[in-house]
Design a protein around this motif. Structure first.
Motif, PDB file in Angstrom:
ATOM      1  N   ARG A  76       0.644  -1.204   0.030  1.00  0.00           N
ATOM      2  CA  ARG A  76      -0.074  -0.165   0.057  1.00  0.00           C
ATOM      3  C   ARG A  76       0.837   1.336   0.151  1.00  0.00           C
ATOM      4  N   SER A  77       1.978   1.019   0.790  1.00  0.00           N
ATOM      5  CA  SER A  77       2.854   2.329   0.839  1.00  0.00           C
ATOM      6  C   SER A  77       3.645   2.548  -0.383  1.00  0.00           C
ATOM      7  N   GLU A  78       3.844   1.469  -1.235  1.00  0.00           N
ATOM      8  CA  GLU A  78       4.630   1.849  -2.611  1.00  0.00           C
ATOM      9  C   GLU A  78       3.568   2.186  -3.583  1.00  0.00           C
ATOM     10  N   GLN A  79       2.273   1.848  -3.411  1.00  0.00           N
ATOM     11  CA  GLN A  79       1.318   2.525  -4.408  1.00  0.00           C
ATOM     12  C   GLN A  79       1.143   4.105  -4.243  1.00  0.00           C
ATOM     13  N   LEU A  80       0.959   4.399  -2.834  1.00  0.00           N
ATOM     14  CA  LEU A  80       0.591   5.709  -2.493  1.00  0.00           C
ATOM     15  C   LEU A  80       1.984   6.549  -2.729  1.00  0.00           C
TER      16      LEU A  80
ATOM     17  N   ALA B  11       8.089   1.312   6.283  1.00  0.00           N
ATOM     18  CA  ALA B  11       7.252   0.330   5.735  1.00  0.00           C
ATOM     19  C   ALA B  11       8.212  -0.944   5.405  1.00  0.00           C
ATOM     20  N   ARG B  12       9.255  -0.557   4.616  1.00  0.00           N
ATOM     21  CA  ARG B  12      10.144  -1.406   4.135  1.00  0.00           C
ATOM     22  C   ARG B  12      10.802  -2.216   5.350  1.00  0.00           C
TER      23      ARG B  12
ATOM     24  N   LEU C  61       2.515   9.694  -0.608  1.00  0.00           N
ATOM     25  CA  LEU C  61       3.257   9.486   0.657  1.00  0.00           C
ATOM     26  C   LEU C  61       4.736   9.843   0.424  1.00  0.00           C
ATOM     27  N   PRO C  62       5.344  10.210   1.343  1.00  0.00           N
ATOM     28  CA  PRO C  62       6.817  10.711   1.563  1.00  0.00           C
ATOM     29  C   PRO C  62       7.759   9.375   1.253  1.00  0.00           C
ATOM     30  N   LEU C  63       8.879   9.569   0.903  1.00  0.00           N
ATOM     31  CA  LEU C  63       9.981   8.424   0.864  1.00  0.00           C
ATOM     32  C   LEU C  63      10.403   8.023   1.990  1.00  0.00           C
ATOM     33  N   LYS C  64      10.124   8.753   3.182  1.00  0.00           N
ATOM     34  CA  LYS C  64      10.657   8.265   4.800  1.00  0.00           C
ATOM     35  C   LYS C  64       9.646   7.395   5.135  1.00  0.00           C
ATOM     36  N   GLU C  65       8.304   7.595   4.902  1.00  0.00           N
ATOM     37  CA  GLU C  65       7.282   6.459   5.388  1.00  0.00           C
ATOM     38  C   GLU C  65       7.365   5.307   4.423  1.00  0.00           C
ATOM     39  N   LEU C  66       7.669   5.265   3.212  1.00  0.00           N
ATOM     40  CA  LEU C  66       7.772   4.190   2.322  1.00  0.00           C
ATOM     41  C   LEU C  66       9.012   3.373   3.073  1.00  0.00           C
ATOM     42  N   GLN C  67      10.084   4.021   3.409  1.00  0.00           N
ATOM     43  CA  GLN C  67      11.231   3.269   3.783  1.00  0.00           C
ATOM     44  C   GLN C  67      10.993   2.875   5.147  1.00  0.00           C
TER      45      GLN C  67
END
Length: 320
Positions: free
Chosen positions: A141-145, A159-160, A151-157
């Motif tokens: 979901r974070s990657e889609q956003l 989630a990973r 979604l900012p890159l910080k939140e994607l990282q």
């Protein structure tokens, strides 16, 4: 002399007196007469026909006891015995039993603890699997956003990182389960030492001739408990004079009679003693007799009759 003449002529009985006395005259004639030897004998058991049975060690009889005269077969159980122990052995056995109980309790605790840890790890593995699945969905979901610039890159990282930690937790729990599975369970304890039991069996087919045992009796190996005899064949021993030894060997067979039964039994020559009795000048001879009906008993008196060849002799009738 006149006296000598009378003696030569013999005694003359007047004819009238002969008729009054009922005298009859028979002529002595040559006849074939069978040569017969009759000697007294006694029934005996053959060598090896009697077996005595003893306990293997100090034991108590824990079954019934057969009676004298009972017919038994080879291998048939006569009595069941159980070992008995002295005071020192009983104390040692009691100590061993207490030690086994303590170790049994210790092993049970260890086993329950191991099984509890395995159940706990399995529960944690299931939870970690759910968390790993959930972190995977969150990352998707974070990657889609993030692709939509929402979604900012910080939140994607972040989630990973959360997914990676969930996967590491799951893998760590699986490794712990593998290690725990390799841990051996406590070994099974040997059962408490039991008093040894065994059956005393007949070594031959025969008849029980002696019983020296009773139920619940404690017996020692030195005591003969039973005597079993094989009466299918018995021996009849007789003594014959030195002059008749050759006839015994020549005849080979004998006619055996006893006061107990009418008729006779057939006897077969077995052996002759290697020496003579110096006082009576007789030798002992043994004849084997088929006794499958069990009529002849050890110690019975008997008469042994040996019939030889016939000879022509001058004889008078029995009634004369």
């Amino acid at each position: 002399t006149p006296g000598q003449e009378e003696a030569t002529e013999g005694i003359k009985i007047p004819l009238d007196l002969q008729k009054q006395l009922g005298l009859k005259i028979r002529t002595a004639e040559p006849r074939l007469v069978e040569s017969t030897l009759r000697v007294p004998g006694q029934v005996r058991l053959p060598d090896g026909a009697s077996h005595r049975l003893h306990a293997r060690f100090s034991a108590r009889i824990i079954s019934g006891v057969p009676q004298v005269g009972r017919r038994v077969e080879a291998g048939e159980q006569l009595v069941l015995l159980q070992e008995v122990q002295n005071s020192a052995d009983r104390a040692s056995l009691r100590s061993q039993t207490i030690d086994l109980k303590a170790r049994e309790l210790e092993f049970a605790i260890r086993r329950n603890d191991l099984l509890g840890k395995q159940a706990e790890l399995e529960t944690r593995r299931q939870v970690a699997a759910l968390q790993r699945t959930q972190r995977g969905l969150d990352l998707s979901r974070s990657e889609q956003l993030y692709s939509l610039k929402v979604l900012p890159l910080k939140e994607l990282q972040a989630a990973r990182t959360a997914l990676r930690e969930a996967e590491q937790d799951f893998a760590g729990i699986v490794r712990q389960q593998a290690i725990l599975k390799q841990a051996p369970l406590p070994p099974a304890l040997p059962p408490p030492v039991q008093l040894q039991q065994y059956a005393l069996t007949s070594p031959i087919s025969g008849v029980i001739s002696k019983v020296e045992a009773a139920p619940d009796e404690v017996v020692e190996p030195s005591k003969a408990l039973f005597e079993v005899v094989d009466l299918r064949t018995v021996w009849v021993n007789a003594r014959v004079s030195e002059a008749d030894i050759g006839r015994v060997r020549q005849y080979g067979r004998a006619r055996i009679t006893t006061p107990a039964y009418p008729g006779s039994f057939a006897g077969r020559f077995i052996n002759l003693s290697p020496s003579l009795d110096p006082e009576t000048r007789t030798a002992q001879v043994a004849f084997a007799v088929d006794n499958r009906e069990g009529k002849l008993l050890d110690g019975m008196s008997a008469e042994v009759e040996l019939r030889g060849s016939s000879q022509k002799l001058l004889v008078v009738p029995n009634e004369a």
